[in-house]
Write a protein that holds these residues in place. Structure first.
Motif, mmCIF file in Angstrom:
data_model
loop_
_atom_site.group_PDB
_atom_site.id
_atom_site.type_symbol
_atom_site.label_atom_id
_atom_site.label_comp_id
_atom_site.label_asym_id
_atom_site.label_seq_id
_atom_site.Cartn_x
_atom_site.Cartn_y
_atom_site.Cartn_z
ATOM 1 N N ASP A 22 -51.922 18.481 -26.076
ATOM 2 C CA ASP A 22 -51.918 19.121 -24.759
ATOM 3 C C ASP A 22 -51.064 18.364 -23.746
ATOM 4 O O ASP A 22 -50.402 18.975 -22.911
ATOM 5 C CB ASP A 22 -53.346 19.250 -24.212
ATOM 6 N N THR A 23 -51.068 17.034 -23.810
ATOM 7 C CA THR A 23 -50.358 16.234 -22.812
ATOM 8 C C THR A 23 -48.917 15.912 -23.205
ATOM 9 O O THR A 23 -48.197 15.288 -22.429
ATOM 10 C CB THR A 23 -51.114 14.918 -22.528
ATOM 11 N N SER A 24 -48.504 16.345 -24.383
ATOM 12 C CA SER A 24 -47.125 16.054 -24.794
ATOM 13 C C SER A 24 -46.411 17.341 -25.211
ATOM 14 O O SER A 24 -45.712 17.956 -24.408
ATOM 15 C CB SER A 24 -47.091 15.003 -25.907
ATOM 16 N N ASN A 25 -46.577 17.777 -26.421
ATOM 17 C CA ASN A 25 -45.866 18.953 -26.935
ATOM 18 C C ASN A 25 -46.140 20.203 -26.101
ATOM 19 O O ASN A 25 -45.223 20.965 -25.800
ATOM 20 C CB ASN A 25 -46.264 19.236 -28.384
ATOM 21 N N TYR A 26 -47.404 20.416 -25.747
ATOM 22 C CA TYR A 26 -47.765 21.635 -25.016
ATOM 23 C C TYR A 26 -47.125 21.664 -23.635
ATOM 24 O O TYR A 26 -46.682 22.708 -23.164
ATOM 25 C CB TYR A 26 -49.290 21.756 -24.943
ATOM 26 N N VAL A 27 -47.047 20.513 -23.002
ATOM 27 C CA VAL A 27 -46.371 20.417 -21.705
ATOM 28 C C VAL A 27 -44.896 20.774 -21.860
ATOM 29 O O VAL A 27 -44.337 21.537 -21.069
ATOM 30 C CB VAL A 27 -46.547 19.007 -21.101
ATOM 31 N N ALA A 28 -44.273 20.242 -22.898
ATOM 32 C CA ALA A 28 -42.849 20.520 -23.129
ATOM 33 C C ALA A 28 -42.604 21.995 -23.411
ATOM 34 O O ALA A 28 -41.663 22.597 -22.881
ATOM 35 C CB ALA A 28 -42.334 19.662 -24.277
ATOM 36 N N ILE A 29 -43.446 22.580 -24.239
ATOM 37 C CA ILE A 29 -43.306 24.007 -24.558
ATOM 38 C C ILE A 29 -43.418 24.852 -23.297
ATOM 39 O O ILE A 29 -42.621 25.759 -23.056
ATOM 40 C CB ILE A 29 -44.362 24.434 -25.599
ATOM 41 N N ASN A 30 -44.403 24.548 -22.481
ATOM 42 C CA ASN A 30 -44.653 25.372 -21.300
ATOM 43 C C ASN A 30 -43.679 25.120 -20.157
ATOM 44 O O ASN A 30 -43.616 25.924 -19.222
ATOM 45 C CB ASN A 30 -46.100 25.205 -20.836
ATOM 46 N N SER A 31 -42.894 24.065 -20.236
ATOM 47 C CA SER A 31 -41.901 23.819 -19.192
ATOM 48 C C SER A 31 -40.826 24.903 -19.188
ATOM 49 O O SER A 31 -40.125 25.078 -18.191
ATOM 50 C CB SER A 31 -41.266 22.435 -19.373
ATOM 51 N N LYS A 32 -40.695 25.636 -20.268
ATOM 52 C CA LYS A 32 -39.700 26.711 -20.392
ATOM 53 C C LYS A 32 -40.311 28.103 -20.213
ATOM 54 O O LYS A 32 -39.628 29.102 -20.367
ATOM 55 C CB LYS A 32 -39.028 26.655 -21.772
ATOM 56 N N ARG A 33 -41.595 28.155 -19.915
ATOM 57 C CA ARG A 33 -42.280 29.441 -19.786
ATOM 58 C C ARG A 33 -42.752 29.646 -18.346
ATOM 59 O O ARG A 33 -42.931 28.682 -17.613
ATOM 60 C CB ARG A 33 -43.488 29.498 -20.728
ATOM 61 N N PRO A 34 -42.995 30.904 -17.955
ATOM 62 C CA PRO A 34 -43.560 31.145 -16.620
ATOM 63 C C PRO A 34 -44.915 30.436 -16.480
ATOM 64 O O PRO A 34 -45.706 30.396 -17.431
ATOM 65 C CB PRO A 34 -43.740 32.664 -16.567
ATOM 66 N N ALA A 35 -45.178 29.869 -15.311
ATOM 67 C CA ALA A 35 -46.413 29.099 -15.084
ATOM 68 C C ALA A 35 -47.671 29.925 -15.342
ATOM 69 O O ALA A 35 -48.681 29.390 -15.787
ATOM 70 C CB ALA A 35 -46.426 28.547 -13.663
ATOM 71 N N ASN A 36 -47.604 31.226 -15.086
ATOM 72 C CA ASN A 36 -48.782 32.083 -15.269
ATOM 73 C C ASN A 36 -48.901 32.625 -16.690
ATOM 74 O O ASN A 36 -49.770 33.446 -16.969
ATOM 75 C CB ASN A 36 -48.758 33.230 -14.263
ATOM 76 N N LYS A 37 -48.016 32.173 -17.594
ATOM 77 C CA LYS A 37 -48.053 32.671 -18.967
ATOM 78 C C LYS A 37 -47.815 31.517 -19.957
ATOM 79 O O LYS A 37 -46.814 31.485 -20.667
ATOM 80 C CB LYS A 37 -47.010 33.768 -19.156
#
Length: 134
Positions: A22-37
């Motif tokens: 959650d604190t590494s890969n998931y953060v990186a993945i979500n940096s390219k996605r809309p905050a609400n999705k």
């Protein structure tokens, strides 16, 4: 004979692994996605369906003479448009996992078959529940 005990981890260890993701890969993945999705991070399958699939691929691999039987958990992503009638349209654009039967000795080799799926002519399994979306 199973060596299940060598593969079990405590609930505390599960928490450590999930938190690290959650604190590494998931953060990186979500940096390219809309905050609400945010992308999916949990994949849920009914135990009875998973058992049926494991029994099915074990039987089919046995018929094929495969002795080093395994199952691969592979990361994937649903396209943003897909006409697959079995796919929940709410999952379009989300990452997923799918299962593929594999012959352990061959799978550790670097080849296209091992990268993409598993044992040729045997189906993989998908269509669980993913979260998010909630």
């Amino acid at each position: 004979m199973s060596n299940l005990d060598k593969h079990l981890i405590s609930s505390e260890r599960c928490h450590i692994l999930a938190n690290e993701y959650d604190t590494s890969n998931y953060v990186a993945i979500n940096s390219k996605r809309p905050a609400n999705k945010p992308d999916s991070r949990e994949y849920i399958f009914e135990l009875s369906v998973l058992k049926d699939y494991l029994n099915y691929i074990e039987d089919e691999m046995e018929k094929m003479g495969i002795r080093d039987k395994g199952i691969k958990v592979r990361l994937g992503k649903y396209p943003t448009t897909d006409r697959d009638p079995d796919l929940d349209k709410e999952y379009l654009g989300y990452q997923t996992i799918f299962f593929a039967p594999t012959e352990l000795e061959r799978d550790f080799q670097d080849n296209e078959e091992s990268k993409a799926g598993g044992v040729k002519d045997l189906p993989g399994m998908n269509y669980g529940h993913i979260r998010p979306p909630y």
